[in-house]
Design a protein around this motif. Structure first.
Motif, PDB file in Angstrom:
ATOM      1  N   GLU A 116      60.362   9.861  76.032  1.00  0.00           N
ATOM      2  CA  GLU A 116      59.443  10.610  74.966  1.00  0.00           C
ATOM      3  C   GLU A 116      58.054  10.221  75.496  1.00  0.00           C
ATOM      4  OE1 GLU A 116      58.549   9.411  70.149  1.00  0.00           O
ATOM      5  OE2 GLU A 116      60.248   8.909  71.251  1.00  0.00           O
ATOM      6  N   LEU A 117      57.717   9.354  76.324  1.00  0.00           N
ATOM      7  CA  LEU A 117      56.528   8.918  76.692  1.00  0.00           C
ATOM      8  C   LEU A 117      55.908   9.913  77.970  1.00  0.00           C
ATOM      9  CD1 LEU A 117      56.447   5.066  76.828  1.00  0.00           C
ATOM     10  CD2 LEU A 117      55.088   6.283  75.274  1.00  0.00           C
ATOM     11  N   GLU A 118      56.895  10.718  78.368  1.00  0.00           N
ATOM     12  CA  GLU A 118      56.593  11.415  79.471  1.00  0.00           C
ATOM     13  C   GLU A 118      55.186  12.498  79.351  1.00  0.00           C
ATOM     14  OE1 GLU A 118      56.753  12.278  83.568  1.00  0.00           O
ATOM     15  OE2 GLU A 118      57.923  10.775  82.602  1.00  0.00           O
ATOM     16  N   PRO A 119      55.186  13.303  78.282  1.00  0.00           N
ATOM     17  CA  PRO A 119      54.105  14.071  78.028  1.00  0.00           C
ATOM     18  C   PRO A 119      52.650  13.221  78.150  1.00  0.00           C
ATOM     19  CG  PRO A 119      55.777  14.411  76.599  1.00  0.00           C
ATOM     20  CD  PRO A 119      56.223  13.233  77.228  1.00  0.00           C
ATOM     21  N   GLN A 120      52.862  11.767  77.404  1.00  0.00           N
ATOM     22  CA  GLN A 120      51.639  11.049  77.495  1.00  0.00           C
ATOM     23  C   GLN A 120      51.207  10.504  78.831  1.00  0.00           C
ATOM     24  OE1 GLN A 120      53.844  11.022  75.046  1.00  0.00           O
ATOM     25  NE2 GLN A 120      52.498  11.753  73.384  1.00  0.00           N
ATOM     26  N   LEU A 121      52.095  10.159  79.674  1.00  0.00           N
ATOM     27  CA  LEU A 121      52.250   9.798  80.990  1.00  0.00           C
ATOM     28  C   LEU A 121      51.603  10.760  81.930  1.00  0.00           C
ATOM     29  CD1 LEU A 121      55.411   7.779  81.859  1.00  0.00           C
ATOM     30  CD2 LEU A 121      52.962   6.864  81.049  1.00  0.00           C
TER      31      LEU A 121
ATOM     32  N   SER B 282      48.084  10.640  83.861  1.00  0.00           N
ATOM     33  CA  SER B 282      47.964  10.921  84.969  1.00  0.00           C
ATOM     34  C   SER B 282      46.917  11.909  85.502  1.00  0.00           C
ATOM     35  CB  SER B 282      49.171  11.490  85.848  1.00  0.00           C
ATOM     36  OG  SER B 282      49.156  11.908  87.244  1.00  0.00           O
ATOM     37  N   SER B 283      46.597  12.977  84.753  1.00  0.00           N
ATOM     38  CA  SER B 283      45.630  14.182  84.999  1.00  0.00           C
ATOM     39  C   SER B 283      44.429  13.447  84.692  1.00  0.00           C
ATOM     40  CB  SER B 283      45.694  15.025  83.878  1.00  0.00           C
ATOM     41  OG  SER B 283      45.017  16.176  83.910  1.00  0.00           O
ATOM     42  N   ARG B 284      44.291  12.646  83.671  1.00  0.00           N
ATOM     43  CA  ARG B 284      42.927  11.881  83.565  1.00  0.00           C
ATOM     44  C   ARG B 284      42.407  11.052  84.817  1.00  0.00           C
ATOM     45  NH1 ARG B 284      41.613   7.179  81.585  1.00  0.00           N
ATOM     46  NH2 ARG B 284      43.964   6.928  80.722  1.00  0.00           N
TER      47      ARG B 284
ATOM     48  N   LEU C 279      47.763   1.482  91.141  1.00  0.00           N
ATOM     49  CA  LEU C 279      48.118   0.280  90.230  1.00  0.00           C
ATOM     50  C   LEU C 279      48.669   0.660  88.821  1.00  0.00           C
ATOM     51  CD1 LEU C 279      45.808  -2.308  91.643  1.00  0.00           C
ATOM     52  CD2 LEU C 279      48.282  -2.209  91.671  1.00  0.00           C
ATOM     53  N   TRP C 280      47.645   1.619  88.224  1.00  0.00           N
ATOM     54  CA  TRP C 280      47.861   1.915  86.838  1.00  0.00           C
ATOM     55  C   TRP C 280      48.939   2.710  86.600  1.00  0.00           C
ATOM     56  CZ3 TRP C 280      45.233  -2.054  86.453  1.00  0.00           C
ATOM     57  CH2 TRP C 280      43.816  -2.087  86.654  1.00  0.00           C
ATOM     58  N   MET C 281      49.324   3.664  87.766  1.00  0.00           N
ATOM     59  CA  MET C 281      50.346   4.391  87.552  1.00  0.00           C
ATOM     60  C   MET C 281      51.717   4.159  87.920  1.00  0.00           C
ATOM     61  SD  MET C 281      49.257   7.338  86.040  1.00  0.00           S
ATOM     62  CE  MET C 281      50.674   8.121  85.988  1.00  0.00           C
TER      63      MET C 281
END
Length: 480
Positions: free
Chosen positions: A400-405, A409-411, A428-430
């Motif tokens: 469910e979190l995949e679209p937010q991730l 990632s794009s940002r 590190l963040w990703m």
């Protein structure tokens, strides 16, 4: 007027003691050759209403964490939601990520959590995830955490020893400068912990005292009151709550069947009747409900409270009030401990607040680990500090979190393209790790910025394939 920061980090004057200095809660110097005491596992028989008069709050909470349903449920919810991945990195004094120092630190962390010297036999080494869970447990139990960095014979980090703050006492020889000592259970000895390898962090501590208290300490009185109500309820149920068998013994018939020499003596007759009643009681008490009862006409069994077995006492309001007070004392939500009944929206808000509370529990753990790991690198001459961050508690599944991730990632890729973050920060963040050595450095290259072209300058013949198909000197029409 500009002020310059003193950038030099002064290392410890003395080397750390091999094997550590602090004592663990299970260590007894008087019984080093004996097996540790095996628990009796009788916690289910503990009655807080009676034991709270003899034990202090620290001992009571240690028991409540194991046998009280609400406290253990709140504890389990905190530990589950706060058990998130972490990000560890080393920054120099200019706040830039130091790749070499971070890699060196990761090797030291691996050594702490894994056996490396197999000549020592069995070694109960714990991973950093297990160590972090123990520290969270102690935060809730003691209101703070203490730990000592233990080094091996090569003076390399070997393990992190959890120190119970209930055994720590403090001296304040100067305003705001506290020095700890440790009292050993079963001994009058004191351990001086004024050493650079001992670290302390508190969780929601009263600023007017150096000693911390568990955030759950306010639940003791409510739990004791609820325990008394439940005990009274049990007694009422045993007396009036269920149908009870009554056996009537006809004294006249019993007297006629007494032996002749006993009927003439009143004392012997009373004794004989008492013995017969005891025999009847023994038979009835061991009788199951599905077994037949065969008796003489001197015995007349019956059932008490067969029509109205209950006393009609409604204690629902009392129990609900105590539950609400207990929930407030445990700093948790009704949904988390299984009492949510206000609808889906309220449940979502409560779950969000519970996740935020779990994130706050990670703050003192991160602070303690930052100091321990910074000390580890300072011993190697590193001029900088370690930064430890735990990811936020998230109740949604990964799918469910995949679209937010993807959006994140794009940002971050756009910031990486513009040079606002470094390659190591992006990884590190990703991914929770540094940039692999094989990955290209993309910070500030503008790889996400589209190339601007003029539409009239683009034609099918501008590519190599088009030019190869067009005859030289031809007047082919240019098309947009």
């Amino acid at each position: 007027m500009a002020f310059e920061f003193l950038s030099a980090i002064i290392p410890a004057k003395k080397k750390a003691k091999v094997g550590g200095s602090a004592s663990t809660p299970t260590f007894n110097p008087q019984q080093v050759d004996r097996v540790l005491t095996v628990p009796q596992y009788r916690d289910h028989l503990t009655d807080l209403f009676t034991s709270r008069q003899s034990d202090d709050s620290r001992v009571l909470l240690q028991s409540l964490f194991k046998f009280d349903p609400d406290v253990s449920a709140a504890l389990n919810a905190y530990l589950t939601m706060a058990n998130t991945d972490w990000i560890v990195l080393a920054r120099d004094l200019e706040q830039n990520i130091d790749r070499d120092a971070t890699k060196s630190l990761m090797l030291a962390i691996e050594k702490i959590g894994r056996p490396t010297d197999y000549t020592l036999g069995f070694q109960l080494k714990k991973s950093m995830r297990s160590i972090a869970e123990e520290l969270r447990y102690m935060c809730l139990l003691r209101g703070g955490i203490g730990a000592e960095l233990v080094v091996d014979k090569q003076f390399l980090p070997d393990r992190i020893r959890n120190v119970d703050l209930s055994t720590i006492q403090w001296y304040e020889k100067k305003p705001g400068e506290y020095k700890p000592i440790q009292k050993i259970a079963g001994s009058n000895d004191e351990i001086n912990l004024d050493i650079p390898t001992f670290f302390v962090s508190h969780y929601r501590k009263d600023p007017t005292s150096i000693y911390g208290h568990s955030t759950f300490v306010s639940s003791i009185n409510t739990i004791a009151a609820r325990q008394q109500v439940i005990n009274d309820l049990y007694r009422i149920m045993r007396l009036t709550g269920f149908p009870r068998m009554a056996v009537e013994v006809v004294e006249e018939v019993l007297t006629k069947n007494a032996p002749e020499n006993i009927r003439s003596d009143d004392v012997k007759l009373r004794e004989w009747k008492g013995n017969r009643l005891g025999e009847i009681r023994t038979v009835i008490e061991g009788l199951r409900s599905d077994q037949p009862l065969i008796h003489f006409d001197s015995v007349s069994p019956s059932i008490m409270n067969d029509t109205k077995p209950g006393a009609g006492i409604d204690i629902t309001a009392v129990i609900e009030t105590l539950n609400a007070q207990n929930q407030a004392a445990l700093k948790t939500m009704a949904t988390v401990i299984g009492r949510g009944a206000s609808g889906v929206n309220t449940g979502s808000v409560e779950a969000r607040i519970a996740a935020m509370n779990a994130d706050e529990l990670n703050e003192p753990v991160a602070e303690l680990l930052q100091n321990i790991f910074s000390f580890t690198l300072h011993q190697q001459g590193f001029q900088g500090f370690v930064e430890v961050q735990f990811r936020k508690a998230e109740l949604r599944p990964d799918t469910e979190l995949e679209p937010q991730l993807t959006l994140k990632s794009s940002r971050l890729r756009q910031d990486l393209s513009d040079g606002l973050i470094t390659d190591d920060e992006y990884h590190l963040w990703m991914y929770g790790r540094l940039r692999p050595d094989t990955a290209p450095e993309l910070s500030g290259t503008g790889f996400m910025t589209p190339v601007k072209t003029k539409a009239e300058e683009v034609s099918p013949n501008s590519d190599p394939l088009g030019r190869s198909l067009s005859p030289e000197g031809s007047k082919a029409a240019r098309s947009n």
